[in-house]
Design an enzyme around this catalytic site. Structure first.
Site, mmCIF file in Angstrom:
data_model
loop_
_atom_site.group_PDB
_atom_site.id
_atom_site.type_symbol
_atom_site.label_atom_id
_atom_site.label_comp_id
_atom_site.label_asym_id
_atom_site.label_seq_id
_atom_site.Cartn_x
_atom_site.Cartn_y
_atom_site.Cartn_z
ATOM 1 N N GLY A 244 -47.826 -84.808 7.989
ATOM 2 C CA GLY A 244 -46.466 -85.057 8.466
ATOM 3 C C GLY A 244 -46.015 -86.463 8.134
ATOM 4 O O GLY A 244 -44.861 -86.687 7.751
ATOM 5 N N PHE B 253 -45.500 -81.754 13.177
ATOM 6 C CA PHE B 253 -46.466 -81.496 14.241
ATOM 7 C C PHE B 253 -47.270 -82.777 14.492
ATOM 8 O O PHE B 253 -48.014 -83.235 13.630
ATOM 9 C CB PHE B 253 -47.447 -80.384 13.847
ATOM 10 C CG PHE B 253 -46.848 -79.008 13.720
ATOM 11 C CD1 PHE B 253 -45.567 -78.720 14.154
ATOM 12 C CD2 PHE B 253 -47.589 -77.975 13.160
ATOM 13 C CE1 PHE B 253 -45.034 -77.442 14.021
ATOM 14 C CE2 PHE B 253 -47.079 -76.705 13.035
ATOM 15 C CZ PHE B 253 -45.796 -76.429 13.461
ATOM 16 N N TYR C 295 -48.242 -81.542 9.342
ATOM 17 C CA TYR C 295 -49.090 -81.684 10.530
ATOM 18 C C TYR C 295 -49.882 -82.995 10.416
ATOM 19 O O TYR C 295 -50.576 -83.228 9.436
ATOM 20 C CB TYR C 295 -50.035 -80.486 10.599
ATOM 21 C CG TYR C 295 -50.754 -80.262 11.916
ATOM 22 C CD1 TYR C 295 -50.854 -81.250 12.890
ATOM 23 C CD2 TYR C 295 -51.353 -79.036 12.186
ATOM 24 C CE1 TYR C 295 -51.512 -81.030 14.083
ATOM 25 C CE2 TYR C 295 -52.020 -78.795 13.379
ATOM 26 C CZ TYR C 295 -52.101 -79.787 14.325
ATOM 27 O OH TYR C 295 -52.769 -79.562 15.504
ATOM 28 N N CYS C 296 -49.771 -83.851 11.425
ATOM 29 C CA CYS C 296 -50.546 -85.093 11.514
ATOM 30 C C CYS C 296 -50.325 -85.954 10.271
ATOM 31 O O CYS C 296 -49.186 -86.272 9.934
ATOM 32 C CB CYS C 296 -52.017 -84.766 11.745
ATOM 33 S SG CYS C 296 -53.039 -86.202 12.150
ATOM 34 N N VAL C 297 -51.394 -86.319 9.556
ATOM 35 C CA VAL C 297 -51.246 -87.211 8.400
ATOM 36 C C VAL C 297 -50.386 -86.574 7.312
ATOM 37 O O VAL C 297 -49.693 -87.273 6.566
ATOM 38 C CB VAL C 297 -52.624 -87.609 7.847
ATOM 39 C CG1 VAL C 297 -53.402 -86.402 7.377
ATOM 40 C CG2 VAL C 297 -52.502 -88.599 6.706
#
Length: 580
Positions: A317, A342, A313-315
């Site tokens: 990811g 994500f 998710y985000c960083v």
């Protein structure tokens, strides 16, 4: 609140009206003088020619502002005789001015429309500037928009009819209550968005049953208790961003992605990162990549499986992409059966408004804010609030400082304010190497643990989710993943933004998502040929996960947290999620 009338008690005093009339009038005068100055030939004035300020277009803009200002005054002085004008849709739906008095009261209507007039023309002047590169112009527009949001008449007691009415109604008690709220926020160094006593981790947030089964100085690994008799043979490990707490994916039970995934028959593991302290002053991105590989290997060994599914998710990811590249370079790509992203970015060329915070001066300021080797999480909270200052700053100034309203309970905003500290070395290198220099998108430009990172070597099947209104990881930026990975990719565009676009359980029947199986090269082409489906994209992801491997095993032995090789250290959600 009852509809405000136009009686005298709802008006500011004569002195206050004179002051604010002068402020708005002076602002209009300044902008007119700038335009009139542009009409004077440079050779006559001695002013050097500045592209975008001494040309015919500037003269035209000045004349337009003059005309609009005169029309506004005419409507104020003679409402019946002035020609009717159609309000811009974005002005009509502006929530800051939803109270009826902003239109029913001529003085407040003039203040409101004067504010819109100045705002529109100021931003038009920024857009029309010539001789300025695109990045500088975007920074100027961002700064101008932030300034205009701060100067909104809704933010000041004397020019907000709701505040005036509330002050008269309560005898000033709203201002005292608002002062109490403001002083409390000053004391804790952070803006409050929700009732601080409404939620507690482990009580009504992050309550999905499970155990902490592994702990390192950087992360805890949580394994969740199965709710089905059989589970997918390939387990799932989730890597949340360490900029926030992991329980964004385990909010209240009805919103929890983790609980939902467990109920679908998935063995779920969650990484819970430790909030940085002085002991983590030397932690770098390499350490987070190594931690992801460690979690993957720990799960594989404990459950005696060849591979795991992974979500970033985000960083996290972004980091997962680097992890996959390193595993591929080491000949270990098979350790990850599939990867889901994500709202994650790997190419930061179009990374949105956060790029405004990565110039050399700001990077130097961040370094000065981290004398103990870690960056206070409240700084990052402020940065993200500034990206949506109207909603996340000034809305609360008005409601909780001026109107003195109580804070409403909201689980998402409680999580948003539950800040984590960041290792300063990692944070600075992240902003410099990825956001500023975009090195991750260049094969071999970065390395971790001595292994070069080349995203074009990643062939792991990937499910990539982006939010249509995401302001932190813009959909266009997330889409660029499709140009770097070499394996099979499924892209889904979800309604809403960085959080609500992800945390959207099927039971809520909210938003929508778009799919386009055709081989397209751009996000615009994807959208043009996409099919919209109402509701959550989670079931689509589950179907895709089943396509990777549908084999199941009994939910017993090591599939029960603490009963296999990994012993239970404590109940979920663990210790690190509460660390400061």
């Amino acid at each position: 609140m009852a509809k405000s009338d136009t009686s005298i008690p709802t008006l500011p005093s004569l002195e206050e009206l004179q002051h604010w009339t002068w402020v708005i009038g002076r602002a209009q005068q300044m902008m007119l003088e700038q335009g009139l100055g542009a009409m004077t030939p440079p050779e006559a004035s001695g002013i050097p020619v500045i592209p975008g300020f001494n040309d015919a277009a500037t003269i035209e803009r000045a004349q337009s502002f003059w005309t609009d200002s005169l029309s506004l005054w005419q409507r104020f002085l003679d409402p019946a005789g002035a020609p009717a004008t159609e309000e811009k849709p974005e002005h009509a739906r502006d929530k800051r001015f939803k109270d009826a008095a902003w239109r029913d009261n001529p003085m407040f209507d003039w203040i409101r429309q004067s504010y819109f007039l100045i705002s529109d023309h100021l931003l038009q002047n920024v857009d029309a500037m010539q001789g300025v590169d695109t990045k500088q112009k975007e920074q100027l527009r961002f700064a101008s928009r932030g300034f205009l949001d701060a100067m909104s008449p809704s933010n000041f007691p004397a020019t907000n009819p709701q505040v005036l009415e509330k002050t008269i109604e309560t005898g000033g008690e709203n201002l005292l209550k608002g002062l109490q709220n403001m002083l409390a926020d000053i004391g804790k160094g952070q803006l409050t968005h929700t009732d601080p006593n409404a939620f507690e981790v482990g009580r009504n947030l992050a309550t999905t049953p499970g155990k902490v089964v592994h702990r390192t100085p950087l992360y805890e690994l949580i394994q969740y208790t199965p709710t089905t008799e059989t589970v997918l043979a390939v387990p799932l490990v989730i890597f949340p961003p360490w900029i926030n707490r992991f329980y964004i994916l385990d909010l209240t039970p009805e919103k929890s992605f983790i609980r939902w995934a467990v109920d679908q028959g998935i063995t779920v593991f969650m990484v819970s990162w430790k909030s940085a302290d002085a002991s983590m002053k030397d932690v770098l991105w390499d350490d987070y990549i190594a931690a992801q590989i460690d979690a993957i290997d720990t799960i594989r060994d404990a459950l005696k499986v060849d591979a795991v599914h992974a979500i970033g998710y985000c960083v996290a990811g972004t980091t997962l992409a680097a992890t996959l590249a390193i595993l591929a370079a080491r000949g270990e790509a098979e350790k990850v059966k599939s990867a889901t992203f994500f709202t994650a970015q790997i190419d930061f060329a179009n990374a949105g408004e956060l790029l405004h915070f990565v110039d050399d001066d700001q990077l130097a300021s961040i370094a000065k804010m981290s004398p103990d080797g870690f960056l206070d999480g409240r700084y990052m909270a402020l940065t993200f609030n500034l990206l949506r200052g109207r909603d996340l700053i000034w809305n609360y100034v008005t409601n909780n400082y001026l109107l003195g309203q109580d804070y409403a309970p909201f689980d998402l905003l409680h999580w948003n304010g539950d800040t984590t500290n960041l290792p300063s070395k990692w944070h600075l290198s992240y902003l410099t190497d990825l956001y500023r220099d975009n090195l991750l998108a260049k094969p071999g430009a970065l390395q971790a643990g001595g292994t070069p990172i080349d995203l074009t070597k990643v062939k792991t099947p990937a499910y990539i989710q982006a939010g249509r209104e995401d302001h932190i990881a813009p959909a266009e930026s997330v889409w660029s993943i499709t140009h770097h990975f070499a394996g099979p990719i499924k892209f889904v565009l979800a309604g809403s933004g960085h959080i609500a676009g992800v945390v959207n359980p099927p039971s809520l029947h909210k938003y929508q998502y778009w799919l386009n199986p055709a081989p397209v090269k751009t996000l615009a082409e994807f959208v043009a040929g996409a099919t919209e489906t109402k509701g959550s994209w989670w079931p689509d992801w589950l179907g895709w996960l089943h396509d990777q491997n549908l084999a199941t095993v009994a939910a017993k032995a090591a599939r029960q947290p603490g009963r296999g090789k990994l012993k239970a250290l404590e109940d979920a959600p663990g210790t690190y999620v509460r660390s400061r």
